[in-house]
Design an enzyme around this catalytic site. Structure first.
Site, mmCIF file in Angstrom:
data_model
loop_
_atom_site.group_PDB
_atom_site.id
_atom_site.type_symbol
_atom_site.label_atom_id
_atom_site.label_comp_id
_atom_site.label_asym_id
_atom_site.label_seq_id
_atom_site.Cartn_x
_atom_site.Cartn_y
_atom_site.Cartn_z
ATOM 1 C CD GLU A 250 63.847 83.384 52.367
ATOM 2 O OE1 GLU A 250 64.555 84.382 52.554
ATOM 3 O OE2 GLU A 250 64.299 82.308 51.957
ATOM 4 C CG ASP B 27 65.835 87.282 51.877
ATOM 5 O OD1 ASP B 27 66.238 86.826 50.795
ATOM 6 O OD2 ASP B 27 65.994 86.683 52.977
ATOM 7 C CB ILE C 60 69.180 85.783 56.807
ATOM 8 C CG1 ILE C 60 69.115 86.216 58.270
ATOM 9 C CG2 ILE C 60 70.606 85.357 56.426
ATOM 10 C CD1 ILE C 60 69.660 85.183 59.261
ATOM 11 C CG ASP C 61 69.619 87.256 49.754
ATOM 12 O OD1 ASP C 61 68.914 86.278 49.429
ATOM 13 O OD2 ASP C 61 70.494 87.737 49.011
ATOM 14 C CB THR D 101 69.903 81.217 54.843
ATOM 15 O OG1 THR D 101 68.953 82.268 55.055
ATOM 16 C CG2 THR D 101 69.813 80.232 55.989
ATOM 17 C CG ASP E 122 65.994 86.162 46.915
ATOM 18 O OD1 ASP E 122 65.444 85.091 46.596
ATOM 19 O OD2 ASP E 122 66.604 86.325 47.986
#
Ligand SMILES: O=P(O)(O)O[C@H]1[C@H](O)[C@@H](O)[C@H](O)[C@H](O)[C@@H]1O
Ligand SMILES: [Mg+2]
Ligand SMILES: [Mg+2]
Length: 290
Positions: A75, A95, A97-98, A100, A225
């Site tokens: 990402e 990803d 940190i999904d 954030t 995602d």
């Protein structure tokens, strides 16, 4: 390699992805207590922190050291200008940190998501809930698991008995909000038991895989995602498709996932589309030559 050797190799890759996701989760758990340097990307609500970037660097450098011939889609690398496209090469779709926005607010719904594709087909997915320390995994043809327990999707076909999850995405212009809220209104008028927005597309999609949610839909999420969660839902017996009702288009920025095709097909009929630029929007020339 023979198919048996490939099978063993992808299994080893997934085991290494699990170790890497757990290490990343530890970094996130420590960072959430500290002051955060927050900036924005595509909109004022599309947040990113130094931790997103550091965790992605940790994940990609760890994986690249072990698998130097593999390709990587991340990402934050994409946000920094790296092109986002699949080739036939083994490709990690990450990803770091999904959730954030949740991380920035210390709201405990944050995940690390690591997907893996070979010859443009999704092979396995690993999603690690950093605060619950809950691990969701699946490999194509080998089932889906949460902390080692096998997952099975909901068999619900009737929207009036359904709990549905969605996410807002990064656009907040009046037209987008009108369509987003109109979609929710359509499903609530169909007497859905509820609609939930939890701030992490990957963790919401995992709830479809566990059967706790009957469906998920979104316009505006990204391939990172979707990738890992799509494998987990499919291996739990669910369906993952395009919002048009066609097959999933990983780079299209839109998805419907459900325990049953009947539930997914009903939601397809209700939704008005919100358009976002494709993840692979600037790679037409490359994708045809690769
Ligand atoms: O940027 P991260 O990785 O936190 O991903 C979230 C997106 O930012 C949201 O727009 C989107 O709506 C989802 O919440 C998705 O999880
Ligand atoms: Mg993210
Ligand atoms: Mg995300």
């Amino acid at each position: 390699m023979t198919s048996a050797e490939n099978n063993r190799h992808w299994e080893e890759c997934m085991e290494f992805a699990v170790q890497t996701a757990r290490r990343a989760g530890q970094v996130i758990r420590e960072a959430v207590k500290l002051d955060k340097c927050v900036t924005t990307k595509s909109s004022a609500v599309d947040l990113v922190t130094e931790t997103d970037q550091q965790v992605e660097e940790l994940i990609i450098s760890t994986l690249r050291d072990r698998y130097p011939s593999h390709r990587f889609i991340g990402e934050e690398s994409s946000a920094a200008g790296e092109r986002c496209f699949l080739t036939d090469s083994p490709t990690w779709i990450i990803d770091p940190i999904d959730g954030t926005c949740n991380f920035v607010h210390s709201f405990p719904m944050v995940a690390v998501s690591i997907g893996f594709a070979v010859k443009k087909e999704l092979e396995f997915g690993v999603i690690y809930h950093c605060f619950e320390e809950t691990l969701y995994t699946a490999r194509k043809g080998h089932g889906a698991f949460c902390n080692g327990l096998r997952l099975q999707v909901s068999k619900e076909k009737d929207v009036s008995k359904a709990l549905i999850l969605t996410e807002i995405g990064a656009k907040r212009d009046p037209e987008t909000l009108k369509i987003f809220l109109g979609n929710m209104e359509k499903l609530l008028k169909a007497h859905a038991h509820g609609i939930r927005v939890i701030g992490s597309a990957t963790l919401a999609l995992c709830q479809v895989a566990t059967g706790a949610a009957d469906a998920y839909y979104q316009f505006g999420l990204h391939c990172w995602d979707i990738a890992a969660a799509a494998v987990i839902i499919r291996e739990a017996g669910g369906v993952v498709m395009d919002t048009s009702g066609g097959p999933l288009d990983l780079m299209s920025r839109r998805v419907i996932a459900a325990g049953t095709p009947e539930m997914a097909d009903y939601i397809v009929q209700q939704l008005h589309s919100i358009s976002y630029e494709r993840d692979d929007h600037d790679t037409d020339c490359i994708s045809t030559s690769c």
